[in-house]
Design an enzyme around this catalytic site. Structure first.
Site, PDB file in Angstrom:
ATOM      1  N   TYR A 163      -1.958  -1.782  10.352  1.00 60.92           N
ATOM      2  CA  TYR A 163      -1.917  -1.843   8.880  1.00 60.92           C
ATOM      3  C   TYR A 163      -0.607  -1.246   8.363  1.00 60.92           C
ATOM      4  O   TYR A 163       0.079  -1.840   7.522  1.00 60.92           O
ATOM      5  CB  TYR A 163      -3.126  -1.076   8.331  1.00 60.92           C
ATOM      6  CG  TYR A 163      -3.340  -1.177   6.841  1.00 60.92           C
ATOM      7  CD1 TYR A 163      -4.062  -2.245   6.291  1.00 60.92           C
ATOM      8  CD2 TYR A 163      -2.853  -0.206   5.968  1.00 60.92           C
ATOM      9  CE1 TYR A 163      -4.282  -2.327   4.928  1.00 60.92           C
ATOM     10  CE2 TYR A 163      -3.071  -0.280   4.605  1.00 60.92           C
ATOM     11  CZ  TYR A 163      -3.796  -1.348   4.086  1.00 60.92           C
ATOM     12  OH  TYR A 163      -4.007  -1.428   2.730  1.00 60.92           O
TER      13      TYR A 163
ATOM     14  N   SER B 170       0.875  -1.174   0.000  1.00 58.21           N
ATOM     15  CA  SER B 170       0.000   0.000   0.000  1.00 58.21           C
ATOM     16  C   SER B 170       0.910   1.221   0.000  1.00 58.21           C
ATOM     17  O   SER B 170       2.096   1.115   0.358  1.00 58.21           O
ATOM     18  CB  SER B 170      -0.837  -0.005   1.286  1.00 58.21           C
ATOM     19  OG  SER B 170      -1.451   1.241   1.501  1.00 58.21           O
TER      20      SER B 170
END
Ligand code: NAD
Length: 260
Positions: free
Chosen positions: A155, A142
């Site tokens: 995350y 990401s």
């Protein structure tokens, strides 16, 4: 472009993973689908891909938080296709909350699914790739693998870790005809992000309709969501023979976000 290749795409019953699995099938690869969802819908996806593209498509319900499941899935793909040439570590979950409110079990689950699953699957497929002197490992990190945002501690930690894992693997296997790269997408409008809009609204204390403009796309210079098709095209390139020299890379596809 991927004729006679075979791939495992984790988390491919939805969103980015499904887009990559579809693009691989369209390029002639056999594909193992994985992920959760309605059994009838998954079977319909599987059959459609086989019918449309004339490739073998199989499904494993392996839970990426469980190492034993991952090894069983890898053995199943090898048995069905005869080999595993390409692995896309895509399965991922998110939980948005200030760190003092992050439940311990969310931390454990996000680290297991978004990071440790990649370690276990890479470990399972590498011996076969080395023996055949060809392999492609693609890790879907990401923009949050390259930079941080508040309220996403597990995350961001997992995605940074995934880039480190990918680079390390790349260096270890470079002389065996195997590449390992990370794709770092900006925001893509998938079910994962639809859920985040509500979560972010709560965490930031703003209206859901302002989350997209003022939080998600604020640094994404293009002011557009990245699309699944754009990411799938990059995964196809990385999986092709033309991608042989691209390894240990963390490739941002984020509309300029990480350069802001
Ligand atoms: P999604 O929610 O649409 O899909 C996630 C997939 O993972 C689904 O198939 C789901 O069933 C599967 N999955 C979840 N937990 C699993 C488990 N324990 N075992 C097996 N499968 C499991 O999400 P998405 O947006 O397509 O995200 C895919 C990946 O891309 C994730 O790793 C995510 O972090 C990453 N990513 C997404 C965005 C975005 O904006 N959507 C941006 C950057 C990175």
């Amino acid at each position: 472009m991927l004729h006679a290749k075979s791939a495992i795409v984790t988390g491919s019953t939805s969103g980015i993973g499904l887009g990559i699995a579809t693009a691989f099938a369209a390029q002639g690869a056999d594909v193992l689908l994985n992920g959760f969802g309605d059994a009838h819908e998954i079977e319909a996806i599987r059959r459609n891909l086989e019918r449309e593209h004339g490739v073998r498509v199989r499904y494993s319900a392996a839970d990426m938080s469980k190492p034993d499941d991952i090894h069983v899935m890898a053995r199943y793909a090898s048995a069905e296709f005869g080999k595993v040439d390409i692995v896309v570590n895509n399965a991922g979950i998110q939980h948005v909350a200030p760190i003092e409110e992050q439940p311990d079990e969310k931390w454990d689950a996000i680290l297991a699914i978004n990071l440790s699953s990649a370690f276990h699957l890479i470990k399972a497929v590498l011996p076969g790739m080395k023996a055949r002197r060809w392999g492609r490992i693609i890790n879907i990190a990401s923009a949050h693998g390259l930079l941080a945002s508040p309220f996403k501690s597990p995350y961001v930690a997992a995605k940074h870790g995934l880039i480190g894992l990918s680079k390390t693997v790349a260096l270890e296997v470079a002389e065996h005809g195997i590449t390992s790269n990370t794709i770092c997408p900006g925001y893509v409008k998938t079910p994962l992000v639809e859920k985040q809009i509500a979560d972010q609204a709560k965490a930031h204390g703003i209206a859901p309709e302002n989350v997209v403009r003022d939080v998600m796309l604020v640094h994404q210079a293009r002011k557009e969501f990245v699309t699944v098709d754009e990411l799938a095209a990059l995964a196809v390139f990385l999986s092709s023979d033309s991608g042989a020299s691209m390894t240990a890379a963390a490739l941002a596809m984020d509309g300029g976000w990480s350069q802001h």
